[in-house]
Design an enzyme around this catalytic site. Structure first.
Site, PDB file in Angstrom:
ATOM      1  N   LYS A  37       5.623   0.906   0.782  1.00  0.00           N
ATOM      2  CA  LYS A  37       6.849   0.800   1.596  1.00  0.00           C
ATOM      3  C   LYS A  37       7.623  -0.469   1.238  1.00  0.00           C
ATOM      4  O   LYS A  37       8.837  -0.435   1.034  1.00  0.00           O
ATOM      5  CB  LYS A  37       6.462   0.742   3.083  1.00  0.00           C
ATOM      6  CG  LYS A  37       7.589   0.297   3.994  1.00  0.00           C
ATOM      7  CD  LYS A  37       7.176   0.278   5.450  1.00  0.00           C
ATOM      8  CE  LYS A  37       6.495  -0.978   5.912  1.00  0.00           C
ATOM      9  NZ  LYS A  37       7.381  -2.142   6.102  1.00  0.00           N
ATOM     10  N   ASN A  38       6.897  -1.590   1.173  1.00  0.00           N
ATOM     11  CA  ASN A  38       7.597  -2.862   1.015  1.00  0.00           C
ATOM     12  C   ASN A  38       8.100  -3.091  -0.401  1.00  0.00           C
ATOM     13  O   ASN A  38       8.730  -4.111  -0.682  1.00  0.00           O
ATOM     14  CB  ASN A  38       6.709  -4.016   1.498  1.00  0.00           C
ATOM     15  CG  ASN A  38       6.578  -3.975   3.007  1.00  0.00           C
ATOM     16  OD1 ASN A  38       7.326  -3.258   3.688  1.00  0.00           O
ATOM     17  ND2 ASN A  38       5.617  -4.714   3.547  1.00  0.00           N
TER      18      ASN A  38
ATOM     19  N   ARG B 193      13.621  -3.798   8.978  1.00  0.00           N
ATOM     20  CA  ARG B 193      13.796  -5.146   8.446  1.00  0.00           C
ATOM     21  C   ARG B 193      14.451  -5.108   7.062  1.00  0.00           C
ATOM     22  O   ARG B 193      15.267  -5.952   6.714  1.00  0.00           O
ATOM     23  CB  ARG B 193      12.406  -5.814   8.361  1.00  0.00           C
ATOM     24  CG  ARG B 193      12.390  -7.197   7.786  1.00  0.00           C
ATOM     25  CD  ARG B 193      12.939  -8.189   8.773  1.00  0.00           C
ATOM     26  NE  ARG B 193      12.912  -9.556   8.249  1.00  0.00           N
ATOM     27  CZ  ARG B 193      13.472 -10.585   8.860  1.00  0.00           C
ATOM     28  NH1 ARG B 193      14.087 -10.416  10.012  1.00  0.00           N
ATOM     29  NH2 ARG B 193      13.419 -11.779   8.348  1.00  0.00           N
TER      30      ARG B 193
ATOM     31  N   ASP C  18       9.531  -4.492  12.863  1.00  0.00           N
ATOM     32  CA  ASP C  18       8.462  -4.794  13.814  1.00  0.00           C
ATOM     33  C   ASP C  18       8.760  -6.082  14.576  1.00  0.00           C
ATOM     34  O   ASP C  18       9.302  -7.039  14.025  1.00  0.00           O
ATOM     35  CB  ASP C  18       7.131  -4.967  13.078  1.00  0.00           C
ATOM     36  CG  ASP C  18       6.631  -3.648  12.528  1.00  0.00           C
ATOM     37  OD1 ASP C  18       6.864  -2.615  13.170  1.00  0.00           O
ATOM     38  OD2 ASP C  18       6.011  -3.659  11.460  1.00  0.00           O
TER      39      ASP C  18
ATOM     40  N   ASP D 247      -0.148  -8.592   6.776  1.00  0.00           N
ATOM     41  CA  ASP D 247      -0.185  -7.152   7.070  1.00  0.00           C
ATOM     42  C   ASP D 247      -1.608  -6.588   7.113  1.00  0.00           C
ATOM     43  O   ASP D 247      -1.839  -5.520   7.673  1.00  0.00           O
ATOM     44  CB  ASP D 247       0.648  -6.371   6.030  1.00  0.00           C
ATOM     45  CG  ASP D 247       2.124  -6.697   6.132  1.00  0.00           C
ATOM     46  OD1 ASP D 247       2.536  -7.271   7.165  1.00  0.00           O
ATOM     47  OD2 ASP D 247       2.867  -6.394   5.185  1.00  0.00           O
TER      48      ASP D 247
HETATM   49  N1  EPU Z   1      11.357 -16.638   7.617  1.00  0.00           N
HETATM   50  C1  EPU Z   1      12.246 -17.560   8.069  1.00  0.00           C
HETATM   51  N2  EPU Z   1      13.532 -17.516   7.601  1.00  0.00           N
HETATM   52  C2  EPU Z   1      13.934 -16.563   6.697  1.00  0.00           C
HETATM   53  C3  EPU Z   1      13.005 -15.603   6.266  1.00  0.00           C
HETATM   54  C4  EPU Z   1      11.720 -15.657   6.737  1.00  0.00           C
HETATM   55  O1  EPU Z   1      11.916 -18.451   8.860  1.00  0.00           O
HETATM   56  O2  EPU Z   1      15.114 -16.586   6.306  1.00  0.00           O
HETATM   57  C5  EPU Z   1       9.965 -16.685   8.118  1.00  0.00           C
HETATM   58  C6  EPU Z   1       9.624 -15.455   8.958  1.00  0.00           C
HETATM   59  O3  EPU Z   1      10.035 -15.604  10.282  1.00  0.00           O
HETATM   60  C7  EPU Z   1       8.129 -15.383   8.808  1.00  0.00           C
HETATM   61  C8  EPU Z   1       7.905 -15.858   7.379  1.00  0.00           C
HETATM   62  O4  EPU Z   1       9.068 -16.601   7.019  1.00  0.00           O
HETATM   63  O5  EPU Z   1       7.527 -16.294   9.683  1.00  0.00           O
HETATM   64  C9  EPU Z   1       7.666 -14.738   6.375  1.00  0.00           C
HETATM   65  O6  EPU Z   1       8.747 -13.831   6.366  1.00  0.00           O
HETATM   66  P1  EPU Z   1       9.154 -13.021   5.060  1.00  0.00           P
HETATM   67  O7  EPU Z   1      10.603 -13.232   4.827  1.00  0.00           O
HETATM   68  O8  EPU Z   1       8.214 -13.348   3.952  1.00  0.00           O
HETATM   69  O9  EPU Z   1       8.881 -11.532   5.519  1.00  0.00           O
HETATM   70  P2  EPU Z   1       9.858 -10.291   5.512  1.00  0.00           P
HETATM   71  O10 EPU Z   1      10.529 -10.187   4.194  1.00  0.00           O
HETATM   72  O11 EPU Z   1      10.682 -10.278   6.727  1.00  0.00           O
HETATM   73  C10 EPU Z   1       8.048  -8.703   4.529  1.00  0.00           C
HETATM   74  C11 EPU Z   1       7.445  -7.372   4.912  1.00  0.00           C
HETATM   75  C12 EPU Z   1       6.499  -7.536   6.087  1.00  0.00           C
HETATM   76  C13 EPU Z   1       5.445  -8.569   5.741  1.00  0.00           C
HETATM   77  C14 EPU Z   1       6.107  -9.893   5.300  1.00  0.00           C
HETATM   78  C15 EPU Z   1       5.126 -10.929   4.846  1.00  0.00           C
HETATM   79  C16 EPU Z   1       9.160  -5.816   4.325  1.00  0.00           C
HETATM   80  C17 EPU Z   1      10.161  -4.812   4.766  1.00  0.00           C
HETATM   81  N3  EPU Z   1       8.481  -6.446   5.282  1.00  0.00           N
HETATM   82  O12 EPU Z   1       8.808  -9.108   5.658  1.00  0.00           O
HETATM   83  O13 EPU Z   1       5.865  -6.268   6.231  1.00  0.00           O
HETATM   84  O14 EPU Z   1       4.624  -8.800   6.859  1.00  0.00           O
HETATM   85  O15 EPU Z   1       7.021  -9.625   4.210  1.00  0.00           O
HETATM   86  O16 EPU Z   1       4.371 -10.485   3.792  1.00  0.00           O
HETATM   87  O17 EPU Z   1       8.949  -6.015   3.134  1.00  0.00           O
HETATM   88  C18 EPU Z   1       4.894  -4.428   7.339  1.00  0.00           C
HETATM   89  O18 EPU Z   1       4.971  -3.832   6.259  1.00  0.00           O
HETATM   90  O19 EPU Z   1       4.267  -3.963   8.319  1.00  0.00           O
HETATM   91  C19 EPU Z   1       5.565  -5.734   7.457  1.00  0.00           C
HETATM   92  C20 EPU Z   1       5.812  -6.313   8.614  1.00  0.00           C
END
Ligand code: EPU
Length: 468
Positions: free
Chosen positions: A62-63, A139, A163, A353
């Site tokens: 998915k990601n 997201r 989420d 995850d």
């Molecule tokens: N963060 C910030 N500012 C930003 C971006 C992120 O403070 O501008 C913080 C977030 O709040 C968090 C941390 O950095 O505390 C990590 O966030 P990240 O940006 O790495 O995550 P994401 O891109 O929002 C993706 C996956 C998530 C997975 C995370 C971490 C997707 C669609 N989602 O989220 O997947 O947990 O990376 O690996 O790719 C899932 O698949 O169930 C899921 C939640």
């Protein structure tokens, strides 16, 4: 109230479609289905299962696929994505991209493959205004910001949903794009952004954010000059995105490391491609957790051990044994799992995850394990649900202290998000009696037929649609 909408001529001189594109088109194998929420009341019923045996084939991640889909905004042409999981987030992303002007057709995978194929046609007629109700649901909707600003100089989109783990800011996305010349108007409702052609910049992330790295990648590949991304995320899904972008003609150095150097090219020099989505390492780990909790030995076909290195090493510490070959892994459960302490970290660390699965496993392991969450302080909502099954878990700040019990017992629980929902299904297989998991629409967002796959391994699990 919705904010001001963009329209007319983009800052980069592209015509912006006045009306939304038409969904779907004719042909025998073409299916362009909008997201269908009619399954939202379904319930998964998991019963105590004996040892699991057999083989499960894991589809694409998915990601990764959601970002690969966003990348097709960058250049005109017909793309084909293969090994695409059949999950709701793909449907929602497809609806979002269709609303922007792409045409997306889902095609059943040929015999011998899993998942589906997506054919994505980008005719260049893009309207960079994302419908609120779609962007708000996932997201990954934020991942259209980079390619749309990079190519069209304009974006109007709701803040991303997904989420609920507490705050999930996008400040790093916006700061990075601002450093390249974008200007944003951010309200509680959404983001309106504009730019002339983005300029290369030297950007250091405070934290290796997956989404910010992806957005900056997709913006910088078509920017003027060279962009350096330092402390970038390097998850296998980001490598997958880089590989597809490189096939399209993008110039990226340092793939797989935390320092990415991107030399921008003109979008007109890029070409559409066919790309196979990388295997979903979290779905693969879900089946490891299932065999670990139920006993037995299963083959997880297509699991890429290299992408799961740290997690497999910690699973080994819990007593699970693995045989690894290039096509997959065989996971064999011990008599009883041993407790470990584990902390989540960006790749190559143990991904957040995986955590609900690990907490579920520890709940019946021998001893006490401490699980520390370093990414999302609010990602412990499922603990209350595991407690309903008899798990002994206490939360102290961002630590969960899990005292292994001899057995769990069935109960009615609610899936709070994708991964936690899957962990509750797996826990239900190990619990005595019957466990009913509701709100399974969360699980459907990220899992491709988890019930069928577990049942294929011998688990007692079924999905029912309650009558009104
Ligand atoms: N963060 C910030 N500012 C930003 C971006 C992120 O403070 O501008 C913080 C977030 O709040 C968090 C941390 O950095 O505390 C990590 O966030 P990240 O940006 O790495 O995550 P994401 O891109 O929002 C993706 C996956 C998530 C997975 C995370 C971490 C997707 C669609 N989602 O989220 O997947 O947990 O990376 O690996 O790719 C899932 O698949 O169930 C899921 C939640």
């Amino acid at each position: 109230m919705r904010r001001k909408r963009l329209g007319g001529q983009s800052p980069l001189g592209h015509a912006i479609e006045a009306s939304p594109p038409i969904h779907g088109h004719g042909g025998s194998i073409l299916i362009a289905m909008p997201f269908d929420p009619t399954n939202s009341h379904d319930v998964i019923v998991a019963s105590h299962s004996g040892p699991l045996f057999g083989e499960v084939v894991v589809p694409g991640a998915k990601n990764s696929v959601l970002k690969l889909m966003a990348a097709t905004l960058l250049a005109d042409g017909t793309y084909r994505l293969t090994n695409v999981p059949v999950i709701d987030d793909v449907d929602i992303m497809a609806d979002l991209l269709e609303a922007l002007g792409l045409r997306i057709t889902k095609i059943a995978a040929p015999r011998g493959e899993v998942g589906q194929h997506l054919e994505i046609v980008n005719s260049g007629a893009i309207r960079p205004v994302a419908p609120f109700e779609l962007a708000d649901r996932i997201r990954a909707s934020v991942n259209v910001v980079g390619p749309l600003l990079g190519r069209f100089g304009e974006i109007d989109i709701a803040l991303p949903g997904g989420d609920d783990f507490g705050g999930r800011p996008i400040d790093m996305h916006l700061r990075g794009l601002e450093a390249m010349g974008a200007v944003f108007d951010v309200t509680s409702d959404g983001i309106v952004g504009r730019c002339q052609r983005l300029r290369g910049a030297d950007i250091e992330f405070d934290f290796p954010s997956v989404g910010a790295t992806e957005n900056m990648l997709m913006a910088s590949v078509v920017a003027e000059g060279t962009t350096t991304l330092r402390n970038a995320a390097r998850e296998p899904e980001i490598v997958d995105l880089c590989e597809m972008l490189k096939k399209m003609g993008c110039r990226i150095e340092g793939v797989g490391t935390s320092n990415l150097v991107i030399h921008g090219v003109l979008p007109s020099t890029l070409q559409s491609v066919t790309h196979c989505v990388v295997t979903d390492r979290v779905q693969a780990a879900t089946y490891v957790a299932a065999v670990a909790m139920c006993g037995g030995s299963i083959r997880i076909e297509r699991a890429v051990a290299e992408h799961m290195g740290m997690m497999l090493s910690r699973f080994t510490d819990m007593g699970i044994s693995f045989q690894i070959d290039p096509a997959g892994i065989v996971a064999t459960a011990p008599q009883r799992l041993s407790s470990i302490d584990v902390a989540t970290l960006p790749y190559p660390g143990v991904a957040t995850d995986y955590k609900p699965l690990v907490v579920a496993m520890l709940s019946i392991a021998q001893g006490v394990g401490i699980v520390t969450e370093n990414l999302y302080p609010g990602r412990f909502r499922y603990v209350e649900e595991l407690r309903k099954l008899g798990a002994d878990i206490s939360i102290d700040g961002h630590h969960a202290v899990v005292r292994g019990v001899d057995h769990l017992r069935g109960a009615s629980v609610v899936a709070p998000d994708i991964r936690a929902g899957a962990a509750l299904v797996v826990a239900g297989l190990a619990a005595q009696g019957m466990t009913e998991i509701s709100d399974v629409f969360h699980i459907d967002r990220g899992y491709d037929d988890i019930v069928g796959r577990l049942a294929g391994l011998g688990a007692s699990v079924t999905r029912i649609r309650p009558e009104n």
